[in-house]
Design a protein around this motif. Sequence first.
Motif, PDB file in Angstrom:
ATOM      1  N   GLY A  59       0.503  -1.397   0.457  1.00 26.35           N
ATOM      2  CA  GLY A  59      -0.038  -0.081  -0.337  1.00 26.35           C
ATOM      3  C   GLY A  59       0.778   1.049   0.050  1.00 26.35           C
ATOM      4  O   GLY A  59       2.167   0.978  -0.569  1.00 26.35           O
ATOM      5  N   ALA A  60       0.311   2.328   0.150  1.00 25.87           N
ATOM      6  CA  ALA A  60       0.777   3.636   0.493  1.00 25.87           C
ATOM      7  C   ALA A  60       2.055   3.866   1.380  1.00 25.87           C
ATOM      8  O   ALA A  60       1.625   3.695   2.400  1.00 25.87           O
ATOM      9  N   GLY A  61       3.126   4.122   0.577  1.00 21.31           N
ATOM     10  CA  GLY A  61       4.339   3.968   1.929  1.00 21.31           C
ATOM     11  C   GLY A  61       5.207   2.451   2.104  1.00 21.31           C
ATOM     12  O   GLY A  61       6.229   2.221   3.418  1.00 21.31           O
ATOM     13  N   GLN A  62       4.421   1.376   1.429  1.00 21.74           N
ATOM     14  CA  GLN A  62       4.828  -0.027   2.047  1.00 21.74           C
ATOM     15  C   GLN A  62       5.694  -0.325   0.269  1.00 21.74           C
ATOM     16  O   GLN A  62       6.079   0.035  -1.077  1.00 21.74           O
ATOM     17  N   VAL A  63       6.665  -1.457   1.362  1.00 18.44           N
ATOM     18  CA  VAL A  63       7.753  -2.429  -0.301  1.00 18.44           C
ATOM     19  C   VAL A  63       6.650  -2.905   0.064  1.00 18.44           C
ATOM     20  O   VAL A  63       6.979  -4.168   1.483  1.00 18.44           O
ATOM     21  N   ARG A  64       7.096  -4.154  -1.124  1.00 26.67           N
ATOM     22  CA  ARG A  64       7.085  -5.631  -0.963  1.00 26.67           C
ATOM     23  C   ARG A  64       8.542  -5.969  -1.763  1.00 26.67           C
ATOM     24  O   ARG A  64       8.969  -5.665  -1.909  1.00 26.67           O
ATOM     25  N   VAL A  65       8.383  -7.304  -0.120  1.00 29.84           N
ATOM     26  CA  VAL A  65      10.121  -7.389  -0.779  1.00 29.84           C
ATOM     27  C   VAL A  65      10.251  -9.288  -0.914  1.00 29.84           C
ATOM     28  O   VAL A  65       9.250  -9.681   0.126  1.00 29.84           O
ATOM     29  N   ARG A  66      11.000  -9.958  -1.583  1.00 25.27           N
ATOM     30  CA  ARG A  66      10.638 -11.235  -2.396  1.00 25.27           C
ATOM     31  C   ARG A  66      12.369 -11.741  -1.362  1.00 25.27           C
ATOM     32  O   ARG A  66      12.888 -11.201  -0.821  1.00 25.27           O
ATOM     33  N   VAL A  67      11.306 -12.478  -0.307  1.00 25.28           N
ATOM     34  CA  VAL A  67      12.542 -13.252   1.061  1.00 25.28           C
ATOM     35  C   VAL A  67      13.492 -14.310   0.098  1.00 25.28           C
ATOM     36  O   VAL A  67      13.190 -14.761  -0.682  1.00 25.28           O
ATOM     37  N   HIS A  68      14.872 -13.829   0.525  1.00 25.54           N
ATOM     38  CA  HIS A  68      15.767 -14.052  -0.393  1.00 25.54           C
ATOM     39  C   HIS A  68      15.840 -15.486   0.771  1.00 25.54           C
ATOM     40  O   HIS A  68      16.495 -16.874   1.195  1.00 25.54           O
ATOM     41  N   ALA A  69      16.436 -15.283   2.461  1.00 27.41           N
ATOM     42  CA  ALA A  69      16.392 -15.909   3.844  1.00 27.41           C
ATOM     43  C   ALA A  69      16.055 -15.350   4.942  1.00 27.41           C
ATOM     44  O   ALA A  69      15.926 -13.738   5.056  1.00 27.41           O
ATOM     45  N   CYS A  70      15.371 -15.998   6.044  1.00 21.79           N
ATOM     46  CA  CYS A  70      15.314 -15.101   7.073  1.00 21.79           C
ATOM     47  C   CYS A  70      15.281 -16.163   8.340  1.00 21.79           C
ATOM     48  O   CYS A  70      15.393 -17.436   8.467  1.00 21.79           O
ATOM     49  N   GLY A  71      16.047 -15.584   9.255  1.00 21.00           N
ATOM     50  CA  GLY A  71      16.548 -15.756  10.709  1.00 21.00           C
ATOM     51  C   GLY A  71      15.216 -16.508  11.160  1.00 21.00           C
ATOM     52  O   GLY A  71      14.280 -15.793  10.872  1.00 21.00           O
ATOM     53  N   VAL A  72      15.743 -17.515  11.885  1.00 19.73           N
ATOM     54  CA  VAL A  72      14.444 -18.297  13.334  1.00 19.73           C
ATOM     55  C   VAL A  72      15.132 -17.735  14.030  1.00 19.73           C
ATOM     56  O   VAL A  72      16.858 -17.813  14.746  1.00 19.73           O
ATOM     57  N   CYS A  73      14.615 -17.311  15.336  1.00 17.29           N
ATOM     58  CA  CYS A  73      14.483 -16.572  16.498  1.00 17.29           C
ATOM     59  C   CYS A  73      13.908 -17.202  17.471  1.00 17.29           C
ATOM     60  O   CYS A  73      12.781 -17.295  17.634  1.00 17.29           O
ATOM     61  N   GLY A 112       9.298 -13.605   7.877  1.00 18.01           N
ATOM     62  CA  GLY A 112       9.703 -13.670   6.781  1.00 18.01           C
ATOM     63  C   GLY A 112       9.185 -15.109   6.442  1.00 18.01           C
ATOM     64  O   GLY A 112      10.348 -15.771   5.457  1.00 18.01           O
ATOM     65  N   TYR A 113       8.546 -15.824   6.912  1.00 19.63           N
ATOM     66  CA  TYR A 113       8.116 -16.801   7.188  1.00 19.63           C
ATOM     67  C   TYR A 113       7.398 -17.472   5.980  1.00 19.63           C
ATOM     68  O   TYR A 113       7.010 -17.788   5.741  1.00 19.63           O
ATOM     69  N   ALA A 114       8.099 -16.539   4.463  1.00 18.38           N
ATOM     70  CA  ALA A 114       7.604 -16.603   3.594  1.00 18.38           C
ATOM     71  C   ALA A 114       7.567 -16.855   1.958  1.00 18.38           C
ATOM     72  O   ALA A 114       8.951 -15.729   2.529  1.00 18.38           O
ATOM     73  N   GLU A 115       7.576 -16.054   1.267  1.00 15.03           N
ATOM     74  CA  GLU A 115       8.477 -16.110  -0.562  1.00 15.03           C
ATOM     75  C   GLU A 115       7.689 -14.572  -0.726  1.00 15.03           C
ATOM     76  O   GLU A 115       9.491 -14.003  -1.017  1.00 15.03           O
ATOM     77  N   TYR A 116       7.282 -13.707   0.099  1.00 15.38           N
ATOM     78  CA  TYR A 116       6.891 -12.229   0.040  1.00 15.38           C
ATOM     79  C   TYR A 116       6.587 -11.870   1.788  1.00 15.38           C
ATOM     80  O   TYR A 116       6.080 -12.516   1.714  1.00 15.38           O
ATOM     81  N   THR A 117       6.653 -10.811   1.789  1.00 19.41           N
ATOM     82  CA  THR A 117       6.387 -10.102   3.062  1.00 19.41           C
ATOM     83  C   THR A 117       6.481  -8.488   2.989  1.00 19.41           C
ATOM     84  O   THR A 117       7.181  -7.566   1.621  1.00 19.41           O
ATOM     85  N   VAL A 118       5.059  -7.211   2.891  1.00 20.24           N
ATOM     86  CA  VAL A 118       5.115  -6.477   3.142  1.00 20.24           C
ATOM     87  C   VAL A 118       5.169  -5.391   4.124  1.00 20.24           C
ATOM     88  O   VAL A 118       4.594  -5.809   5.019  1.00 20.24           O
ATOM     89  N   VAL A 119       6.059  -4.183   4.485  1.00 21.20           N
ATOM     90  CA  VAL A 119       6.732  -3.689   4.977  1.00 21.20           C
ATOM     91  C   VAL A 119       6.271  -2.179   5.352  1.00 21.20           C
ATOM     92  O   VAL A 119       6.987  -2.088   4.209  1.00 21.20           O
ATOM     93  N   PHE A 143      25.309 -22.103  14.778  1.00 22.46           N
ATOM     94  CA  PHE A 143      24.880 -21.698  16.292  1.00 22.46           C
ATOM     95  C   PHE A 143      23.449 -20.768  15.597  1.00 22.46           C
ATOM     96  O   PHE A 143      22.215 -20.237  16.581  1.00 22.46           O
ATOM     97  N   ARG A 144      23.276 -20.452  14.126  1.00 17.83           N
ATOM     98  CA  ARG A 144      21.768 -19.848  13.897  1.00 17.83           C
ATOM     99  C   ARG A 144      20.852 -20.114  13.045  1.00 17.83           C
ATOM    100  O   ARG A 144      22.114 -20.686  11.925  1.00 17.83           O
ATOM    101  N   GLY A 145      19.621 -20.581  12.887  1.00 18.61           N
ATOM    102  CA  GLY A 145      18.972 -21.445  11.685  1.00 18.61           C
ATOM    103  C   GLY A 145      18.435 -20.605  10.887  1.00 18.61           C
ATOM    104  O   GLY A 145      18.420 -19.083  11.482  1.00 18.61           O
ATOM    105  N   VAL A 146      18.365 -20.478   9.539  1.00 21.01           N
ATOM    106  CA  VAL A 146      18.330 -19.667   8.432  1.00 21.01           C
ATOM    107  C   VAL A 146      17.231 -20.123   7.366  1.00 21.01           C
ATOM    108  O   VAL A 146      17.384 -21.865   7.347  1.00 21.01           O
ATOM    109  N   LEU A 147      16.323 -19.884   7.695  1.00 25.15           N
ATOM    110  CA  LEU A 147      15.141 -20.830   6.503  1.00 25.15           C
ATOM    111  C   LEU A 147      15.873 -19.765   4.634  1.00 25.15           C
ATOM    112  O   LEU A 147      15.511 -19.007   5.120  1.00 25.15           O
ATOM    113  N   VAL A 148      15.235 -20.579   4.216  1.00 25.60           N
ATOM    114  CA  VAL A 148      15.871 -20.062   2.771  1.00 25.60           C
ATOM    115  C   VAL A 148      14.771 -20.501   1.763  1.00 25.60           C
ATOM    116  O   VAL A 148      14.859 -21.593   1.243  1.00 25.60           O
ATOM    117  N   PRO A 149      13.872 -19.055   1.171  1.00 25.93           N
ATOM    118  CA  PRO A 149      12.725 -20.035   0.870  1.00 25.93           C
ATOM    119  C   PRO A 149      12.864 -20.067  -0.485  1.00 25.93           C
ATOM    120  O   PRO A 149      12.201 -21.322  -1.323  1.00 25.93           O
TER     121      PRO A 149
END
Length: 339
Positions: free
Chosen positions: A29-43, A122-129, A333-339
Amino acid sequence: MTAMTMRAVQAVEAGGAFVPARVPVPEPGAGQVRVRVHACGVCAGEAIARHGLMGARHPRVPGHEIGGTVDAVGPGVSAWNPGDRVGVGWHGGQCSTCAACRTGDFANCAERLIVGADLDGGYAEYTVVPQSALARLPEALGFEEAAPLMCAGVTVFNALRKSGARPGDTVAVQGVGGLGHLAIQYADRMGFRVVAVSRGREKEEAARALGADDYIDASDAGGRGAGAALAAAGGARAVLATAGDAAAQADIAQGLQGNGTLLVAGTPHDPIPVSSLLLVTGRRSVQGCYSGHAKDSEEAMEFAVLTGIRPMVETYKLEEAEQAYGSMGTARFRGVLVP
């Protein structure tokens, strides 16, 4: 016209397992960006979405350690373009108008958003922020390297640089895990004498390789406790507690020098029983370490590139999110999801 869908993982009920799903690709939407997720850390912060804490609603896509590229921008976005390499962390944007924001204290914004809790993460292929949540990724960092720095990295980086410790001072890092292994590297590169503290000896070699000058086995401290052992070795100007164990955090506080600070980054969700006498007689303090905003994340990554800091990661497929979340206590020491 049929809406495009994407793969995602959701928290669907309080306390339940993460569930793979197909959901519509979100539109910015207005002022937002869609990001294609290449990696997302697990926290461990994913517990907010998992258990419906802090007002999080279900279903919710968790994940707040995101490395990716700009896929599309909404109206009013001029600072970002498709293809830009970006990161998204815990801090999902601020209102910029409340009393805290007007002083530049975005972390305490009255309307702050948490990625993966207040909005899908980011546990997805895309996210909007919101565009204010984006940090620019250095070219020298791969997406899988950058992702853990967007929360774990910026948290310990901010804690250490605001700790009051100076180069040459002793800084102890309690816990050698997802947060701790990064804290050791940042503390070493900032010029501190670093003491790593963990239970057992199995992580000593890794801790020293990461930059620790000394190591305390909390399970074999001569019966005195790790805090007393640290005090006997001269004490620490700051102790960064990354392990979520209230009793261990209270114990390691015994190793603070006068005017020293216990920096709490690991959250056990239990009261930390630190003696008021310890605090008063040495003018010691306990300080919470909250993540950081997008500019903080950029600075944490730039410092990592400058000094050679890198997270140790284990990658998982997106559909293995439940397995990755469950392995946090044992992964090195850090898990990372790779969609």
